[in-house]
Design a protein around this motif. Structure first.
Motif, PDB file in Angstrom:
ATOM      1  N   ALA A 161       0.878  -1.181   0.000  1.00 32.88           N
ATOM      2  CA  ALA A 161       0.000   0.000   0.000  1.00 32.88           C
ATOM      3  C   ALA A 161       0.907   1.220   0.000  1.00 32.88           C
ATOM      4  O   ALA A 161       2.135   1.088   0.114  1.00 32.88           O
ATOM      5  CB  ALA A 161      -0.897  -0.002   1.235  1.00 32.88           C
ATOM      6  N   TRP A 162       0.318   2.415  -0.136  1.00 35.65           N
ATOM      7  CA  TRP A 162       1.132   3.641  -0.043  1.00 35.65           C
ATOM      8  C   TRP A 162       0.573   4.459   1.121  1.00 35.65           C
ATOM      9  O   TRP A 162      -0.073   5.479   0.945  1.00 35.65           O
ATOM     10  CB  TRP A 162       1.094   4.414  -1.368  1.00 35.65           C
ATOM     11  CG  TRP A 162       2.301   5.317  -1.493  1.00 35.65           C
ATOM     12  CD1 TRP A 162       2.360   6.643  -1.179  1.00 35.65           C
ATOM     13  CD2 TRP A 162       3.622   4.964  -1.929  1.00 35.65           C
ATOM     14  NE1 TRP A 162       3.635   7.129  -1.388  1.00 35.65           N
ATOM     15  CE2 TRP A 162       4.435   6.122  -1.857  1.00 35.65           C
ATOM     16  CE3 TRP A 162       4.214   3.773  -2.363  1.00 35.65           C
ATOM     17  CZ2 TRP A 162       5.779   6.128  -2.216  1.00 35.65           C
ATOM     18  CZ3 TRP A 162       5.562   3.784  -2.717  1.00 35.65           C
ATOM     19  CH2 TRP A 162       6.322   4.952  -2.644  1.00 35.65           C
ATOM     20  N   ASP A 163       0.836   3.954   2.347  1.00 39.08           N
ATOM     21  CA  ASP A 163       0.169   4.462   3.547  1.00 39.08           C
ATOM     22  C   ASP A 163       1.153   4.945   4.612  1.00 39.08           C
ATOM     23  O   ASP A 163       0.784   5.101   5.768  1.00 39.08           O
ATOM     24  CB  ASP A 163      -0.703   3.340   4.139  1.00 39.08           C
ATOM     25  CG  ASP A 163       0.132   2.113   4.513  1.00 39.08           C
ATOM     26  OD1 ASP A 163       1.352   2.113   4.232  1.00 39.08           O
ATOM     27  OD2 ASP A 163      -0.421   1.155   5.092  1.00 39.08           O
ATOM     28  N   HIS A 164       2.404   5.153   4.257  1.00 37.26           N
ATOM     29  CA  HIS A 164       3.457   5.568   5.192  1.00 37.26           C
ATOM     30  C   HIS A 164       3.697   4.542   6.299  1.00 37.26           C
ATOM     31  O   HIS A 164       4.369   4.841   7.280  1.00 37.26           O
ATOM     32  CB  HIS A 164       3.159   6.943   5.822  1.00 37.26           C
ATOM     33  CG  HIS A 164       3.054   8.039   4.807  1.00 37.26           C
ATOM     34  ND1 HIS A 164       4.123   8.789   4.406  1.00 37.26           N
ATOM     35  CD2 HIS A 164       1.996   8.492   4.089  1.00 37.26           C
ATOM     36  CE1 HIS A 164       3.733   9.655   3.497  1.00 37.26           C
ATOM     37  NE2 HIS A 164       2.446   9.507   3.273  1.00 37.26           N
ATOM     38  N   GLY A 165       3.156   3.352   6.134  1.00 31.72           N
ATOM     39  CA  GLY A 165       3.322   2.314   7.152  1.00 31.72           C
ATOM     40  C   GLY A 165       4.161   1.161   6.611  1.00 31.72           C
ATOM     41  O   GLY A 165       4.863   1.289   5.608  1.00 31.72           O
ATOM     42  N   LEU A 166       4.048   0.013   7.308  1.00 32.45           N
ATOM     43  CA  LEU A 166       4.837  -1.167   6.931  1.00 32.45           C
ATOM     44  C   LEU A 166       4.518  -1.646   5.522  1.00 32.45           C
ATOM     45  O   LEU A 166       5.383  -2.172   4.827  1.00 32.45           O
ATOM     46  CB  LEU A 166       4.587  -2.297   7.942  1.00 32.45           C
ATOM     47  CG  LEU A 166       5.458  -2.218   9.209  1.00 32.45           C
ATOM     48  CD1 LEU A 166       4.885  -3.103  10.301  1.00 32.45           C
ATOM     49  CD2 LEU A 166       6.905  -2.606   8.889  1.00 32.45           C
ATOM     50  N   ARG A 167       3.239  -1.459   5.095  1.00 32.10           N
ATOM     51  CA  ARG A 167       2.878  -1.909   3.741  1.00 32.10           C
ATOM     52  C   ARG A 167       3.500  -1.019   2.673  1.00 32.10           C
ATOM     53  O   ARG A 167       3.727  -1.468   1.562  1.00 32.10           O
ATOM     54  CB  ARG A 167       1.353  -1.987   3.602  1.00 32.10           C
ATOM     55  CG  ARG A 167       0.762  -3.118   4.461  1.00 32.10           C
ATOM     56  CD  ARG A 167      -0.693  -3.342   4.176  1.00 32.10           C
ATOM     57  NE  ARG A 167      -1.493  -2.169   4.527  1.00 32.10           N
ATOM     58  CZ  ARG A 167      -2.753  -1.976   4.133  1.00 32.10           C
ATOM     59  NH1 ARG A 167      -3.352  -2.876   3.360  1.00 32.10           N
ATOM     60  NH2 ARG A 167      -3.421  -0.907   4.501  1.00 32.10           N
ATOM     61  N   GLU A 168       3.783   0.238   3.021  1.00 38.40           N
ATOM     62  CA  GLU A 168       4.525   1.079   2.066  1.00 38.40           C
ATOM     63  C   GLU A 168       5.991   0.640   2.019  1.00 38.40           C
ATOM     64  O   GLU A 168       6.592   0.545   0.944  1.00 38.40           O
ATOM     65  CB  GLU A 168       4.427   2.564   2.433  1.00 38.40           C
ATOM     66  CG  GLU A 168       5.149   3.439   1.410  1.00 38.40           C
ATOM     67  CD  GLU A 168       4.901   4.934   1.614  1.00 38.40           C
ATOM     68  OE1 GLU A 168       3.824   5.303   2.127  1.00 38.40           O
ATOM     69  OE2 GLU A 168       5.797   5.719   1.247  1.00 38.40           O
ATOM     70  N   PHE A 169       6.537   0.331   3.214  1.00 39.62           N
ATOM     71  CA  PHE A 169       7.921  -0.169   3.253  1.00 39.62           C
ATOM     72  C   PHE A 169       8.089  -1.371   2.328  1.00 39.62           C
ATOM     73  O   PHE A 169       9.136  -1.530   1.671  1.00 39.62           O
ATOM     74  CB  PHE A 169       8.319  -0.559   4.686  1.00 39.62           C
ATOM     75  CG  PHE A 169       9.649  -1.249   4.753  1.00 39.62           C
ATOM     76  CD1 PHE A 169      10.820  -0.526   4.905  1.00 39.62           C
ATOM     77  CD2 PHE A 169       9.747  -2.637   4.601  1.00 39.62           C
ATOM     78  CE1 PHE A 169      12.052  -1.163   4.914  1.00 39.62           C
ATOM     79  CE2 PHE A 169      10.980  -3.283   4.608  1.00 39.62           C
ATOM     80  CZ  PHE A 169      12.129  -2.537   4.771  1.00 39.62           C
ATOM     81  N   ASN A 170       7.039  -2.222   2.270  1.00 43.34           N
ATOM     82  CA  ASN A 170       7.150  -3.471   1.498  1.00 43.34           C
ATOM     83  C   ASN A 170       7.447  -3.254   0.015  1.00 43.34           C
ATOM     84  O   ASN A 170       7.941  -4.162  -0.654  1.00 43.34           O
ATOM     85  CB  ASN A 170       5.866  -4.301   1.657  1.00 43.34           C
ATOM     86  CG  ASN A 170       5.742  -4.882   3.069  1.00 43.34           C
ATOM     87  OD1 ASN A 170       6.715  -4.908   3.815  1.00 43.34           O
ATOM     88  ND2 ASN A 170       4.545  -5.335   3.423  1.00 43.34           N
TER      89      ASN A 170
END
Lengths: 282, 282
Positions: A37-46
């Motif tokens: 995702a592009w959410d500034h969280g871990l899913r963006e890191f991925n």
């Protein structure tokens, strides 16, 4: 092409290991790390491991050997240069997105940037890759660049390309190490720590091995001089007498495999400067 | 030797960076990590980075280029082979001690062995290095080994040597990453965590960069075909007429640097099988 079967074997090996690496990083991210995702969280890191594996490992590896694919040998050299440049520009764009994802994530979580050896080596590799693109475009694709500069820069360009590929593999292995240590801590999300080898750790270590083996296949292909794209500029200016003598000297050593080396040497005598540059290394 | 000054430049660069790497790992261990001992504790673990840097990085790098040092060219090839083999056996012994130190430390502290990607890549590199020694001794130093086997194995031996060197650098970078994360945790021994870039982290990251640059210098030296040890078996069996024609074809392209490539090609025609094998790659 000499040893065509061996070439195809290593090429298929590289394609298989590269594809497996991309599949494994996607399985890692979607099965264990909540997807993208592009959410500034871990899913963006991925996005960082995914885009780095696709761009800086898989595409970068094939960018190194693109001139060696015999199926491209009827495509003109200038067009091949544009394809090589275009591929490397796409890789650069993917790496910029990959880096933005990490910086975004770090900034949102108040984690410092650029403190680890992984980040030093990885960013250096991306910067050198960008310099390779700029210098490559200026030197190889500008018609006014003097030939001696092209010749001088060619061996540096090839070596640096290999160095960046090696650095990208090293950075990937360090990235895997960091991420597994940080995400598999005792008790976090009810997972076993890295040191207890949970399935996620086994899968991602295996991804690291696949990336190394992929690098090995690419380097084996790069290392064989007989798999180079044949020159388009061999001048047919050897007289019949000279040709006959060259054949005679070849016969002297026909019982040995030196024959091939000799023919190669004789052929190279008549290449132009650019060819020498392009064929001087690996 | 062609481009002798450049060769000496890269050799001095490699010696300087390799020595700095050894100095930095010793400063790390003695200034920040309590030095060396054989006590099943952290000081026994410290033998691991020290011996790995000395053996698998520094000595291994110079083992790859030992045949290229022009000061060794008056030493007979068989003696050089024994020196190369001896050096690699010493490296193997150092790596066994280096591994025993880690296993001892892990066992004493009840830390599992062989769970990390660092350990997988590092142990694989040591095992492949040992296989290289065994196969190298059997194939290159046994007089009864048929020449075609020597020729076939030579390019694999050279490629695998480079692969092991690349794996040892990758393993070192992962080892640095692991050790800094584990030893620089928040609050442990009143040190700042890795993410806050304390002086120890800067020094050890810099060690990682020196190791990479050392690898780059060694690979540049390995990559230049003109720095290979000259063959001892060039047979002087080209007749005068043939020699004159070869000179003539050389003159045709005298205005280009292809001349050198041609002479090289002509010389190679008369090498024996072993030479071809030894000169077939890099």
């Amino acid at each position: 092409m000499e040893n065509f079967r061996q070439f195809v074997g290593f090429l298929v090996g590289a394609a298989f290991l590269g594809t497996l690496s991309v599949v494994f990083v996607l399985v890692w991210v979607f099965h264990w790390r909540e997807g993208l995702a592009w959410d500034h969280g871990l899913r963006e890191f991925n996005w960082h491991p995914v885009l780095s594996t696709v761009g800086f490992i898989f595409m970068n590896g094939f960018g190194l050997i693109i001139y060696r694919l015999p199926w491209t040998w009827n495509i003109s050299k200038p067009l091949m240069k544009y394809i090589h440049a275009g591929l490397n520009i796409v890789i650069f764009v993917l790496m910029v997105i990959s880096l933005v994802a990490v910086f975004d994530f770090h900034n949102a979580k108040k984690i410092p940037n650029m403190y680890s050896l992984h980040s030093w080596v990885g960013l250096a590799a991306v910067i050198i890759h960008a310099l390779q693109i700029v210098l490559g475009l200026c030197i190889f694709l500008m018609p006014f660049t003097p030939m001696f500069i092209k010749t001088f820069y060619m061996s540096i360009h090839i070596f640096t390309g290999l160095l960046v590929f090696g650095m990208s593999i090293t950075a990937a292995e360090m990235g895997i190490t960091e991420k597994l240590i940080f995400s598999l801590r005792s008790g976090s999300n009810n997972t076993l720590p890295y040191s207890q080898s949970p399935p996620e750790a086994i899968l991602v270590n295996t991804l690291g091995i696949f990336i190394l083996l992929f690098g090995g296949c690419i380097l084996w292909i790069v290392k064989q001089p007989e798999w180079k794209r044949p020159s388009e500029h061999v001048k047919e200016n050897i007289g019949n007498e000279e040709r006959s003598i060259l054949n005679k000297t070849t016969e002297i050593s026909a019982e040995t495999s030196n024959e091939r080396v000799h023919e190669r040497g004789a052929g190279l005598t008549h290449l132009n400067l650019e060819d020498v540059g392009q064929r001087s290394t690996f």
